[in-house]
Motif scaffolding. Structure first.
Motif, mmCIF file in Angstrom:
data_model
loop_
_atom_site.group_PDB
_atom_site.id
_atom_site.type_symbol
_atom_site.label_atom_id
_atom_site.label_comp_id
_atom_site.label_asym_id
_atom_site.label_seq_id
_atom_site.Cartn_x
_atom_site.Cartn_y
_atom_site.Cartn_z
ATOM 1 N N GLY A 12 0.817 -1.207 0.000
ATOM 2 C CA GLY A 12 0.000 0.000 0.000
ATOM 3 C C GLY A 12 0.847 1.251 0.000
ATOM 4 N N VAL A 13 0.219 2.358 0.360
ATOM 5 C CA VAL A 13 0.906 3.648 0.447
ATOM 6 C C VAL A 13 0.584 4.302 1.782
ATOM 7 C CG1 VAL A 13 0.926 4.036 -2.054
ATOM 8 C CG2 VAL A 13 -0.961 4.937 -0.687
ATOM 9 N N PHE A 47 4.957 1.126 0.083
ATOM 10 C CA PHE A 47 5.757 0.116 0.769
ATOM 11 C C PHE A 47 5.034 -1.220 0.732
ATOM 12 C CE2 PHE A 47 3.018 1.775 3.989
ATOM 13 C CZ PHE A 47 2.832 0.781 4.930
ATOM 14 N N GLU A 48 5.815 -2.274 0.914
ATOM 15 C CA GLU A 48 5.296 -3.646 0.841
ATOM 16 C C GLU A 48 6.051 -4.469 1.861
ATOM 17 O OE1 GLU A 48 5.944 -7.785 -0.347
ATOM 18 O OE2 GLU A 48 7.396 -6.249 -0.876
ATOM 19 N N VAL A 66 14.832 -0.648 -8.467
ATOM 20 C CA VAL A 66 14.813 0.742 -8.033
ATOM 21 C C VAL A 66 14.443 0.873 -6.555
ATOM 22 C CG1 VAL A 66 13.713 2.998 -8.385
ATOM 23 C CG2 VAL A 66 14.353 1.598 -10.351
ATOM 24 N N HIS A 67 13.467 0.108 -6.087
ATOM 25 C CA HIS A 67 13.060 0.274 -4.685
ATOM 26 C C HIS A 67 14.122 -0.270 -3.724
ATOM 27 C CE1 HIS A 67 11.435 -3.881 -5.268
ATOM 28 N NE2 HIS A 67 11.782 -4.007 -4.004
ATOM 29 N N GLU A 68 14.107 0.255 -2.501
ATOM 30 C CA GLU A 68 15.008 -0.203 -1.450
ATOM 31 C C GLU A 68 14.365 -1.356 -0.690
ATOM 32 O OE1 GLU A 68 15.963 4.073 -2.211
ATOM 33 O OE2 GLU A 68 14.097 3.109 -1.672
ATOM 34 N N GLU A 69 15.197 -2.171 -0.048
ATOM 35 C CA GLU A 69 14.677 -3.274 0.763
ATOM 36 C C GLU A 69 15.429 -3.375 2.079
ATOM 37 O OE1 GLU A 69 12.946 -6.530 -2.389
ATOM 38 O OE2 GLU A 69 14.865 -6.949 -1.447
ATOM 39 N N ALA A 80 9.847 -3.617 1.608
ATOM 40 C CA ALA A 80 10.252 -2.938 0.376
ATOM 41 C C ALA A 80 9.746 -1.504 0.434
ATOM 42 C CB ALA A 80 9.673 -3.663 -0.839
ATOM 43 N N LEU A 81 10.655 -0.564 0.167
ATOM 44 C CA LEU A 81 10.338 0.858 0.272
ATOM 45 C C LEU A 81 10.393 1.513 -1.102
ATOM 46 C CD1 LEU A 81 12.713 1.396 3.302
ATOM 47 C CD2 LEU A 81 10.219 1.207 3.408
ATOM 48 N N GLY A 82 9.268 2.008 -1.577
ATOM 49 C CA GLY A 82 9.208 2.651 -2.880
ATOM 50 C C GLY A 82 8.714 1.707 -3.961
#
Length: 138
Positions: free
Chosen positions: A52-53, A60-61, A80-83, A133-135
Motif C-alpha cells: 500500500g501507500v 511500501f510492501e 529501483v526500490h530499497e529493501e 520494500a520501500l518505494g
C-alpha cells in the motif's frame, strides 16, 4: 497530428484525472500470521503481508519468507526500490554488491536502490526473514 482547441478540451479531464490519481492511504490494520496466504516455491514458502501507500503516498510492501537450508529465494538481483531484511530465525548470508555478511536472528540488512543484492540460507536448518520494500520500481 494537429491538436485543436476542441481536441485539447476533450483531453483535459482525462489528463487531470491521471495527474491527480492517488491511492487511498493504508488504514490501520492487524495481520495475523496464521491468516496470511502461503505461497509455496519448492522447499521455500512466503507470505505476502501488506502492499500500500502511506498518507504521503509513499509506497511500501512487506512479506515473510522461509527458506530451506542452503537455498536462496532467487538469484541476486537489483531494482529501483530499497529493501530492508530482518532475520527472524536461522542464519542467512546477505550479499550487497559482492560483499557478504552473515546475519542471525534480530539482524538487519539493507539494500539501497539499484544495488545488486541476494540472500542465502547459511545454516543447516530453515531460516525465516521479513522483508520491507520501500518505494516502487516505476
Amino acid at each position: 497530428m494537429t491538436v485543436t482547441r476542441r481536441k485539447l478540451a476533450a483531453l483535459l479531464p482525462i489528463l487531470a484525472g491521471a495527474a491527480s490519481a492517488e491511492e487511498s492511504p493504508a488504514p490501520s490494520k492487524s495481520f495475523r500470521f496464521e491468516d496470511l496466504p502461503v505461497r509455496q516455491n519448492g522447499g521455500n514458502t512466503s507470505r505476502a503481508i501488506f502492499r500500500g501507500v502511506t498518507h504521503s503516498q509513499f509506497p511500501f510492501e512487506a512479506h515473510e519468507t522461509e527458506i530451506a537450508a542452503g537455498s536462496a529465494p532467487h538469484p541476486p538481483h537489483h531494482h529501483v526500490h530499497e529493501e530492508m531484511v530482518v532475520v527472524l530465525e536461522g542464519a542467512v548470508e546477505f550479499t550487497v554488491n559482492g560483499q557478504t555478511t552473515k546475519l542471525g536472528p534480530g539482524s538487519v540488512g539493507y539494500a539501497a536502490s539499484n544495488d545488486e543484492h541476494g540472500l542465502k540460507n547459511a545454516g543447516d536448518a530453515r531460516a525465516r526473514y521479513f522483508v520491507i520494500a520501500l518505494g516502487r520500481d516505476s
